[in-house]
Design an enzyme around this catalytic site. Sequence first.
Site, PDB file in Angstrom:
ATOM      1  N   THR A  33       0.822  -1.351  -0.030  1.00 31.35           N
ATOM      2  CA  THR A  33       0.154   0.049  -0.140  1.00 31.35           C
ATOM      3  C   THR A  33       0.911   1.149  -0.011  1.00 31.35           C
ATOM      4  O   THR A  33       0.454   2.314  -0.354  1.00 31.35           O
ATOM      5  CB  THR A  33      -0.855   0.009   1.093  1.00 31.35           C
ATOM      6  OG1 THR A  33       0.002  -0.055   2.457  1.00 31.35           O
ATOM      7  CG2 THR A  33      -1.896  -1.147   1.295  1.00 31.35           C
ATOM      8  N   ASP A 174       9.442   1.061   4.849  1.00 29.96           N
ATOM      9  CA  ASP A 174      10.581   0.545   5.777  1.00 29.96           C
ATOM     10  C   ASP A 174      11.474   1.502   6.437  1.00 29.96           C
ATOM     11  O   ASP A 174      11.667   1.451   7.628  1.00 29.96           O
ATOM     12  CB  ASP A 174      11.392  -0.234   4.931  1.00 29.96           C
ATOM     13  CG  ASP A 174      10.849  -1.343   4.198  1.00 29.96           C
ATOM     14  OD1 ASP A 174       9.502  -1.643   4.578  1.00 29.96           O
ATOM     15  OD2 ASP A 174      11.549  -2.142   3.386  1.00 29.96           O
TER      16      ASP A 174
HETATM   17 MG    MG Z   1      14.731  -4.068   2.052  1.00 32.86          MG
END
Ligand code: MG
Length: 384
Positions: A33, A174
């Site tokens: 997403t 991340d």
């Molecule tokens: Mg990665």
Amino acid sequence: MPRLPETFAALYGHAPDGVWSAPGRVNLIGEHTDYNGGLALPIALPHRTSCAASARDDDVLRIASLQEESSVEVRIDEVAAGQPSGWTAYVAGVLWALREAGYAVRGLDVLVDGRVPLGAGLSSSAALECSVAAAASDLFGLGLMESAEGREALATACQRAENDVAGAPTGGMDQAAAMHCTPAHALRLDCRDGATSQVPFDLEAHGVVLLVTDTRASHALADGQYGARRDSCEKAADLLGVEFLRDVVGRPLDETLDALPDDELRRRTRHVVTEIDRVDAVVDALRDGDLDEVGRLFVASHESLRDDYEVSCTELDLVVDTAVAQGAFGARMTGGGFGGSAISLVRADDVDRLSSAIEEAFAQARLTAPVSFAVTASGPAQRD
Ligand code: MG
Ligand code: ADP
């Protein structure tokens, strides 16, 4: 084993100025997403990547890792797409991106020690980038670690390093997780405007554990498939006349899907739209302490990723099926897919039984033995 500063001193002939670290992450829900301007809900792992570093007064980066044989020496103005190549791109790219963003950075000596399993879908790449970004911010007096806005700027530079220098077309989840997650909380991340909020995630109080299973399945297919999914989403958004698929959340789903020309685009879009809805449904269920509902939403997310988005694989499906059969609240693949890791929400008393059942199921299917471990929501990038 010698500590990282001693190894750094042996390698470079002087002590580091300090050691910084950043965590890996698991995403509780909200998969694929981020590049659709959607929502995600990661927690930081207790597993971290450390970066010992010292500032230089020239523009040279010397980069080495305890996990990799290769090292590199490169000037910041030589850094470009694919240059340096390999793992050192993730480090050199951060300094390049900070300079591109107008920050006054110079060279560094860097030695990395990563405790986030590499390539397991647990975001060792962002942990690496963010540990380096934290070091650069402190060593060059940028002051970016001290505020949420500053951390967002560092996360953005880390994402550019990964996209533009390492050449991995990933979204920003991340890096945001590594910069903003806090202990005992999940991070509700709005990838359209970068807004974050902390959602209490203290399973211990409920006698419940989040079990991560690294399937050890290589995600060799991942890069091309990841790009293909992004392209589909961009195409669908174009056809629907919006910037991001996020922008059609809240509209009647049938009408949205009817406006798309083929079944594949419809399924990709249905995953993204329903997955974004599931994020806030999990946030609500967590606030209500309704773990049965969290588990149901995990399974719905997994089925959507498996059937509509088609990014699961035999190993991930086997973990989820086994966990559900063993009475877990729920389970799902996490990360980009095609291998990597799955998460299961399970009563503390059932963890050992579930881990063994997963191992057994893999052995029976003649698959590489997986590795399972319980995790708690941990803290963000910092100076150690
Ligand atoms: Mg990665
Ligand atoms: P993930 O982020 O899920 O672990 P990626 O493919 O995005 O998987 O990133 C893994 C890559 O990041 C490794 O192949 C390597 O290039 C780099 N990397 C991560 N941690 C380290 C480390 N400690 N030392 C050297 N390279 C690392």
